[in-house]
Design a protein around this motif. Structure first.
Motif, PDB file in Angstrom:
ATOM      1  N   GLY A 124       0.824  -1.201   0.000  1.00  0.00           N
ATOM      2  CA  GLY A 124       0.000   0.000   0.000  1.00  0.00           C
ATOM      3  C   GLY A 124       0.862   1.257   0.000  1.00  0.00           C
ATOM      4  N   SER A 125       1.983   1.198   0.700  1.00  0.00           N
ATOM      5  CA  SER A 125       2.898   2.347   0.736  1.00  0.00           C
ATOM      6  C   SER A 125       3.364   2.718  -0.666  1.00  0.00           C
ATOM      7  CB  SER A 125       4.137   2.028   1.574  1.00  0.00           C
ATOM      8  OG  SER A 125       3.789   1.712   2.885  1.00  0.00           O
ATOM      9  N   TYR A 151      -2.619   7.530   8.429  1.00  0.00           N
ATOM     10  CA  TYR A 151      -1.481   6.670   8.134  1.00  0.00           C
ATOM     11  C   TYR A 151      -1.551   6.272   6.666  1.00  0.00           C
ATOM     12  CZ  TYR A 151       2.011   3.046   8.019  1.00  0.00           C
ATOM     13  OH  TYR A 151       3.135   2.326   7.686  1.00  0.00           O
ATOM     14  N   ASP A 251      -7.574   6.380  -0.322  1.00  0.00           N
ATOM     15  CA  ASP A 251      -6.764   5.276   0.185  1.00  0.00           C
ATOM     16  C   ASP A 251      -7.725   4.188   0.663  1.00  0.00           C
ATOM     17  OD1 ASP A 251      -5.281   3.509   1.764  1.00  0.00           O
ATOM     18  OD2 ASP A 251      -3.841   5.042   2.363  1.00  0.00           O
ATOM     19  N   GLN A 254      -7.406   0.016   3.748  1.00  0.00           N
ATOM     20  CA  GLN A 254      -8.131  -0.601   4.872  1.00  0.00           C
ATOM     21  C   GLN A 254      -9.594  -0.928   4.537  1.00  0.00           C
ATOM     22  OE1 GLN A 254      -7.279  -0.519   8.675  1.00  0.00           O
ATOM     23  NE2 GLN A 254      -5.321   0.483   8.593  1.00  0.00           N
ATOM     24  N   LYS A 281      -3.396  -4.280   1.484  1.00  0.00           N
ATOM     25  CA  LYS A 281      -3.669  -5.324   2.483  1.00  0.00           C
ATOM     26  C   LYS A 281      -4.504  -6.551   2.037  1.00  0.00           C
ATOM     27  CE  LYS A 281      -3.143  -2.416   6.601  1.00  0.00           C
ATOM     28  NZ  LYS A 281      -2.238  -3.140   7.482  1.00  0.00           N
TER      29      LYS A 281
HETATM   30  N1  PMP Z   1      -2.669   3.161   3.836  1.00  0.00           N
HETATM   31  C1  PMP Z   1      -3.373   2.737   4.890  1.00  0.00           C
HETATM   32  C2  PMP Z   1      -4.687   3.384   5.199  1.00  0.00           C
HETATM   33  C3  PMP Z   1      -2.873   1.707   5.695  1.00  0.00           C
HETATM   34  O1  PMP Z   1      -3.570   1.289   6.748  1.00  0.00           O
HETATM   35  C4  PMP Z   1      -1.633   1.117   5.371  1.00  0.00           C
HETATM   36  C5  PMP Z   1      -1.059  -0.021   6.195  1.00  0.00           C
HETATM   37  N2  PMP Z   1      -1.412  -0.073   7.505  1.00  0.00           N
HETATM   38  C6  PMP Z   1      -0.936   1.609   4.264  1.00  0.00           C
HETATM   39  C7  PMP Z   1      -1.485   2.611   3.513  1.00  0.00           C
HETATM   40  C8  PMP Z   1       0.416   1.074   3.896  1.00  0.00           C
HETATM   41  O2  PMP Z   1       0.324  -0.220   3.404  1.00  0.00           O
HETATM   42  P1  PMP Z   1       1.595  -1.197   3.484  1.00  0.00           P
HETATM   43  O3  PMP Z   1       1.834  -1.525   4.915  1.00  0.00           O
HETATM   44  O4  PMP Z   1       1.148  -2.380   2.640  1.00  0.00           O
HETATM   45  O5  PMP Z   1       2.730  -0.489   2.858  1.00  0.00           O
END
Ligand code: PMP
Length: 437
Positions: A124-125, A151, A251, A254, A281
């Motif tokens: 996700g990052s 986040y 985003d 979640q 996720k």
């Molecule tokens: N966006 C949100 C809303 C998240 O909750 C998360 C992970 N907790 C991320 C992005 C980042 O995802 P990742 O840990 O797969 O990099």
């Protein structure tokens, strides 16, 4: 700003068996100081199945927190697809291959027009990081607006737009934070007031000589405290950022993939079509696959001027696994289940709240619920931490979120059924009764 992970293990606080104490020591020695473990007494897991996780003694823990294993831990259909594809071909996106295209067609069919392209990442990052790059390229701006306790991930760019990481992680002059809607003061003008906050942040950026590039919002405000209402809230905010030349990024890491029950994607509850949507996720049920879905117009020039290649993003195994996850969501009716079981779960929690003062507002959508833990109506993070740890001792896994870390975040695998919800309520009832709350 809060201590980032209030329920993290603190050495010496919980009672650890010798085998687990040795693992904790090894982790620290090998993985270094940045990792955190959940709970005063960390949980040692060796196996998962459905909504259950097991420790080495065979004790079963009810997982009410895991939105990665969204279709259930170790789902046989997903595992079989993974093994089959890994045993056949595990190449990347620089060769022709059908699986990624078959999956993309199915995935994009769940999005409204003009969200017609998908670019694959592993996390996700990375999806959010790519979204920022594209937003900056498209708009010529650099400014990003996020909510106060958002986040969005771990890269240099997205950690900078993740205030929930706490004051130890630096922000930047191109970031502005806005308060999320207050769930205790919802009204017909909540959406307009949120859009006003966006406009205020845009004005601040502009005054500092910074052009806005994007507003990025987790469409259920997970780390801000789980705010699902009111529906339609995000539409005026999206309009506000677009009027200033910026893009609206949803985003969905979640809330996505059916969790909110009424829709596949959280933004659909808000009557808005984002310019870009990040996924992660639950997409691979534990296999690292994530993506950015976007409008062709937004990425046209970015794609013409520079190439995009992500070695593992969208590899054949990832595509096969992600397709298997969609199969399960469809064949097992998991979005429907999220709606039905989530509604019943929320009702059961409401009746529990009638008997326990510690339970404040209960909110959410589908199988994404937030429960305020309060003392005389005020947020009580110490009590929330106590409840989380006592539930862990009762073999129910949960965590707390929000800026005051007082919101129980209930986010189980979507195969959660009414018996699991009842079991959760039973154990929460016991924990609160023992605490005299
Ligand atoms: N966006 C949100 C809303 C998240 O909750 C998360 C992970 N907790 C991320 C992005 C980042 O995802 P990742 O840990 O797969 O990099």
């Amino acid at each position: 700003m809060t201590e980032p992970m209030p329920n993290a293990y603190v050495p010496g606080k919980g009672a650890l068996a010798p085998a687990e104490a040795a693992l904790v020591e090894r982790r620290l020695r090998l993985l270094g100081p940045a990792y955190r473990l959940f709970y005063e007494t960390p949980v040692h897991l060796v196996r998962g199945e459905g909504v259950w996780l097991y420790d080495p003694e065979g004790n079963a823990y009810l997982d009410t927190y895991n939105n990665v294993a969204s279709v259930g831990h170790s789902h046989p259909h997903v595992v079989a697809a993974m093994a089959r594809q890994a045993g056949t071909l595990a190449s990347h996106t620089r060769y022709l291959h059908e699986t990624i295209l078959d999956y993309s067609e199915r995935l994009l069919a769940t999005f409204p027009a003009p969200l017609e392209h998908v670019m694959f990442t592993c996390t996700g990052s990375e999806a959010n990081d790519l979204a920022l790059r594209i937003a900056r390229h498209r708009t010529g701006g650099t400014g990003v607006i996020v909510t106060e306790n958002a986040y969005h991930g771990v890269t240099l760019a997205v950690s900078t737009i993740s205030p929930s990481l706490g004051p130890g992680v630096p922000s930047a002059d191109w970031v502005r934070v806005i308060p999320p809607p207050d769930p205790r003061r919802l009204g017909p003008d909540t959406g307009a007031a949120f859009a006003d906050e966006v406009r205020r942040a845009i004005a601040e950026l502009t005054a500092a000589g910074i052009r806005p590039a994007a507003l990025i919002v987790d469409t259920i405000f997970s780390s801000d405290g789980v705010f699902a209402a009111p529906e339609g809230l995000l539409a005026p905010a999206a309009e506000a950022i677009r009027a200033a030349g910026g893009l609206f990024i949803a985003d969905e890491v979640q809330p996505g993939f059916g969790r909110t029950g009424t829709a596949m994607w959280g933004f659909q509850r808000h009557g808005v079509v984002p310019d870009m949507v990040s996924l992660g996720k639950p997409m691979g049920n534990g296999y690292p696959v994530a993506a950015l879905v976007l409008c062709p117009e937004v990425v046209a020039d970015f794609g013409a001027r520079g190439r995009y290649f992500n070695t593992f993003g969208g590899n054949a195994v990832a595509a096969a696994v992600a397709a298997a996850v969609l199969d399960v969501i469809e064949t097992e009716g998991l979005q429907e289940n999220a709606l039905r079981t989530g509604a019943r779960f929320a009702e059961a929690l409401q009746s529990l709240a009638a008997r326990h003062d510690a339970l404040g507002q209960i909110r959410g959508a589908g199988l994404f619920l937030g429960v305020d833990i309060v003392t005389e109506g005020a947020p009580d993070s110490a009590l929330a931490a106590r409840v989380v740890n006592d539930l862990r001792a009762a073999r129910v896994l949960i965590s707390a979120t929000g800026p005051a870390a007082h919101v129980l975040k209930i986010r189980p695998p979507l195969v959660f059924d009414r018996d699991h919800a009842d079991l959760f309520c039973e154990r929460l009832d016991t924990v609160l009764t023992v605490l005299g709350r």
